[in-house]
Motif scaffolding. Structure first.
Motif, PDB file in Angstrom:
ATOM      1  N   GLN A  35       0.828  -1.206   0.000  1.00  0.00           N
ATOM      2  CA  GLN A  35       0.000   0.000   0.000  1.00  0.00           C
ATOM      3  C   GLN A  35       0.860   1.253   0.000  1.00  0.00           C
ATOM      4  O   GLN A  35       0.606   2.188  -0.759  1.00  0.00           O
ATOM      5  N   ARG A  36       1.870   1.273   0.843  1.00  0.00           N
ATOM      6  CA  ARG A  36       2.737   2.445   0.922  1.00  0.00           C
ATOM      7  C   ARG A  36       3.433   2.714  -0.397  1.00  0.00           C
ATOM      8  O   ARG A  36       3.503   3.852  -0.862  1.00  0.00           O
ATOM      9  N   ASN A  37       3.952   1.671  -1.012  1.00  0.00           N
ATOM     10  CA  ASN A  37       4.723   1.862  -2.232  1.00  0.00           C
ATOM     11  C   ASN A  37       3.844   2.184  -3.429  1.00  0.00           C
ATOM     12  O   ASN A  37       4.140   3.109  -4.186  1.00  0.00           O
ATOM     13  N   LEU A  38       2.771   1.442  -3.617  1.00  0.00           N
ATOM     14  CA  LEU A  38       1.925   1.668  -4.790  1.00  0.00           C
ATOM     15  C   LEU A  38       1.207   3.004  -4.725  1.00  0.00           C
ATOM     16  O   LEU A  38       1.120   3.726  -5.726  1.00  0.00           O
ATOM     17  N   MET A  39       0.680   3.351  -3.569  1.00  0.00           N
ATOM     18  CA  MET A  39      -0.031   4.615  -3.463  1.00  0.00           C
ATOM     19  C   MET A  39       0.926   5.798  -3.537  1.00  0.00           C
ATOM     20  O   MET A  39       0.561   6.857  -4.059  1.00  0.00           O
ATOM     21  N   GLY A  40       2.130   5.641  -3.054  1.00  0.00           N
ATOM     22  CA  GLY A  40       3.116   6.709  -3.195  1.00  0.00           C
ATOM     23  C   GLY A  40       3.476   6.947  -4.652  1.00  0.00           C
ATOM     24  O   GLY A  40       3.576   8.095  -5.105  1.00  0.00           O
ATOM     25  N   LEU A  41       3.661   5.862  -5.389  1.00  0.00           N
ATOM     26  CA  LEU A  41       3.942   5.993  -6.822  1.00  0.00           C
ATOM     27  C   LEU A  41       2.769   6.587  -7.578  1.00  0.00           C
ATOM     28  O   LEU A  41       2.929   7.488  -8.412  1.00  0.00           O
ATOM     29  N   PHE A  42       1.578   6.085  -7.308  1.00  0.00           N
ATOM     30  CA  PHE A  42       0.393   6.569  -8.005  1.00  0.00           C
ATOM     31  C   PHE A  42       0.124   8.034  -7.671  1.00  0.00           C
ATOM     32  O   PHE A  42      -0.257   8.829  -8.531  1.00  0.00           O
ATOM     33  N   GLY A  43       0.353   8.418  -6.423  1.00  0.00           N
ATOM     34  CA  GLY A  43       0.190   9.811  -6.028  1.00  0.00           C
ATOM     35  C   GLY A  43       1.185  10.727  -6.720  1.00  0.00           C
ATOM     36  O   GLY A  43       0.850  11.840  -7.115  1.00  0.00           O
ATOM     37  N   ALA A  44       2.419  10.263  -6.881  1.00  0.00           N
ATOM     38  CA  ALA A  44       3.430  11.058  -7.588  1.00  0.00           C
ATOM     39  C   ALA A  44       3.060  11.228  -9.054  1.00  0.00           C
ATOM     40  O   ALA A  44       3.237  12.315  -9.628  1.00  0.00           O
ATOM     41  N   ILE A  45       2.525  10.194  -9.662  1.00  0.00           N
ATOM     42  CA  ILE A  45       2.095  10.296 -11.060  1.00  0.00           C
ATOM     43  C   ILE A  45       0.924  11.264 -11.182  1.00  0.00           C
ATOM     44  O   ILE A  45       0.863  12.056 -12.129  1.00  0.00           O
ATOM     45  N   LEU A  46       0.005  11.232 -10.229  1.00  0.00           N
ATOM     46  CA  LEU A  46      -1.112  12.179 -10.258  1.00  0.00           C
ATOM     47  C   LEU A  46      -0.638  13.622 -10.070  1.00  0.00           C
ATOM     48  O   LEU A  46      -1.253  14.551 -10.593  1.00  0.00           O
ATOM     49  N   LEU A  47       0.439  13.822  -9.333  1.00  0.00           N
ATOM     50  CA  LEU A  47       0.984  15.170  -9.191  1.00  0.00           C
ATOM     51  C   LEU A  47       1.574  15.668 -10.508  1.00  0.00           C
ATOM     52  O   LEU A  47       1.549  16.875 -10.785  1.00  0.00           O
ATOM     53  N   ILE A  48       2.096  14.783 -11.314  1.00  0.00           N
ATOM     54  CA  ILE A  48       2.672  15.180 -12.600  1.00  0.00           C
ATOM     55  C   ILE A  48       1.581  15.537 -13.603  1.00  0.00           C
ATOM     56  O   ILE A  48       1.747  16.448 -14.415  1.00  0.00           O
ATOM     57  N   ILE A  49       0.441  14.856 -13.538  1.00  0.00           N
ATOM     58  CA  ILE A  49      -0.667  15.126 -14.450  1.00  0.00           C
ATOM     59  C   ILE A  49      -1.233  16.516 -14.128  1.00  0.00           C
ATOM     60  O   ILE A  49      -1.512  16.822 -12.979  1.00  0.00           O
ATOM     61  N   PRO A  50      -1.420  17.367 -15.142  1.00  0.00           N
ATOM     62  CA  PRO A  50      -1.942  18.711 -14.861  1.00  0.00           C
ATOM     63  C   PRO A  50      -3.405  18.693 -14.435  1.00  0.00           C
ATOM     64  O   PRO A  50      -4.205  17.920 -14.954  1.00  0.00           O
ATOM     65  N   GLY A  51      -3.720  19.523 -13.472  1.00  0.00           N
ATOM     66  CA  GLY A  51      -5.094  19.645 -12.984  1.00  0.00           C
ATOM     67  C   GLY A  51      -5.114  19.750 -11.475  1.00  0.00           C
ATOM     68  O   GLY A  51      -4.277  19.163 -10.786  1.00  0.00           O
ATOM     69  N   PHE A  52      -6.058  20.490 -10.962  1.00  0.00           N
ATOM     70  CA  PHE A  52      -6.135  20.709  -9.518  1.00  0.00           C
ATOM     71  C   PHE A  52      -6.667  19.479  -8.777  1.00  0.00           C
ATOM     72  O   PHE A  52      -6.186  19.155  -7.696  1.00  0.00           O
ATOM     73  N   LEU A  53      -7.641  18.807  -9.330  1.00  0.00           N
ATOM     74  CA  LEU A  53      -8.206  17.636  -8.662  1.00  0.00           C
ATOM     75  C   LEU A  53      -7.174  16.521  -8.555  1.00  0.00           C
ATOM     76  O   LEU A  53      -7.021  15.902  -7.495  1.00  0.00           O
ATOM     77  N   SER A  54      -6.449  16.277  -9.639  1.00  0.00           N
ATOM     78  CA  SER A  54      -5.420  15.234  -9.596  1.00  0.00           C
ATOM     79  C   SER A  54      -4.306  15.608  -8.626  1.00  0.00           C
ATOM     80  O   SER A  54      -3.740  14.730  -7.960  1.00  0.00           O
ATOM     81  N   ASP A  55      -3.997  16.899  -8.518  1.00  0.00           N
ATOM     82  CA  ASP A  55      -2.975  17.325  -7.558  1.00  0.00           C
ATOM     83  C   ASP A  55      -3.438  17.121  -6.125  1.00  0.00           C
ATOM     84  O   ASP A  55      -2.671  16.670  -5.276  1.00  0.00           O
ATOM     85  N   MET A  56      -4.698  17.443  -5.861  1.00  0.00           N
ATOM     86  CA  MET A  56      -5.221  17.242  -4.502  1.00  0.00           C
ATOM     87  C   MET A  56      -5.230  15.755  -4.137  1.00  0.00           C
ATOM     88  O   MET A  56      -4.832  15.381  -3.033  1.00  0.00           O
ATOM     89  N   ILE A  57      -5.676  14.920  -5.051  1.00  0.00           N
ATOM     90  CA  ILE A  57      -5.688  13.477  -4.794  1.00  0.00           C
ATOM     91  C   ILE A  57      -4.270  12.950  -4.659  1.00  0.00           C
ATOM     92  O   ILE A  57      -3.972  12.122  -3.792  1.00  0.00           O
ATOM     93  N   GLY A  58      -3.349  13.434  -5.499  1.00  0.00           N
ATOM     94  CA  GLY A  58      -1.953  13.000  -5.431  1.00  0.00           C
ATOM     95  C   GLY A  58      -1.291  13.349  -4.121  1.00  0.00           C
ATOM     96  O   GLY A  58      -0.529  12.557  -3.564  1.00  0.00           O
ATOM     97  N   ILE A  59      -1.584  14.539  -3.608  1.00  0.00           N
ATOM     98  CA  ILE A  59      -1.006  14.927  -2.313  1.00  0.00           C
ATOM     99  C   ILE A  59      -1.604  14.083  -1.196  1.00  0.00           C
ATOM    100  O   ILE A  59      -0.895  13.624  -0.296  1.00  0.00           O
ATOM    101  N   LEU A  60      -2.904  13.845  -1.250  1.00  0.00           N
ATOM    102  CA  LEU A  60      -3.526  13.024  -0.211  1.00  0.00           C
ATOM    103  C   LEU A  60      -3.046  11.578  -0.257  1.00  0.00           C
ATOM    104  O   LEU A  60      -2.987  10.904   0.774  1.00  0.00           O
TER     105      LEU A  60
END
Length: 135
Positions: free
Chosen positions: A68-93
């Motif tokens: 969980q720690r590794n996959l969600m950390g990776l997925f969150g980092a990818i969401l931070l790279i994708i442009p958009g405010f919603l994806s950034d909020m989800i990526g940070i969370l």
């Protein structure tokens, strides 16, 4: 497919709403800043992975927490790279374990390992050989 369309609709709505309030330059800087943050997290992921492997090896976390720690950390980092405010909020969370455990529990199947019935007629014993090589 329907989840992707819902996400895309929400992403456009949230991004246009926030961009209209903060302006174009601030939106551009936020997109660039969150992309750099996502790239920074991905570049330093090996350190996070090493810490998680150490925690797994010392039995501070179990295998499910490790994944969980590794996959969600990776997925969150990818969401931070994708442009958009919603994806950034989800990526940070997703960088925090509470949201990642909620998402994993929501979409994962529950697998239970079958338990063996306890046999009360078995006696556990240890056989110790007295050989000179052991002394």
């Amino acid at each position: 497919m329907i989840y992707f369309l819902i996400y895309l609709f929400l992403e456009v709505m949230v991004t246009t709403e926030i961009a209209s309030v903060i302006g174009g330059l601030a939106t551009f800087l936020e997109i660039i800043g969150s992309a750099f943050l996502g790239i920074f997290i991905l570049m330093n992921f090996r350190h996070t992975l090493a810490e998680n492997v150490y925690a797994l090896r010392t039995r501070q976390i179990d295998m499910e927490s490790f994944s969980q720690r590794n996959l969600m950390g990776l997925f969150g980092a990818i969401l931070l790279i994708i442009p958009g405010f919603l994806s950034d909020m989800i990526g940070i969370l997703m960088q925090f374990s509470l949201l990642s455990s909620l998402i994993i529990n929501r979409f994962s199947r529950k697998y239970h390992t079958p338990t063996q019935p306890k046999d009360d007629h078995v006696i556990d014993a240890e056989i110790i050989e007295h050989t000179p090589t052991l002394r």
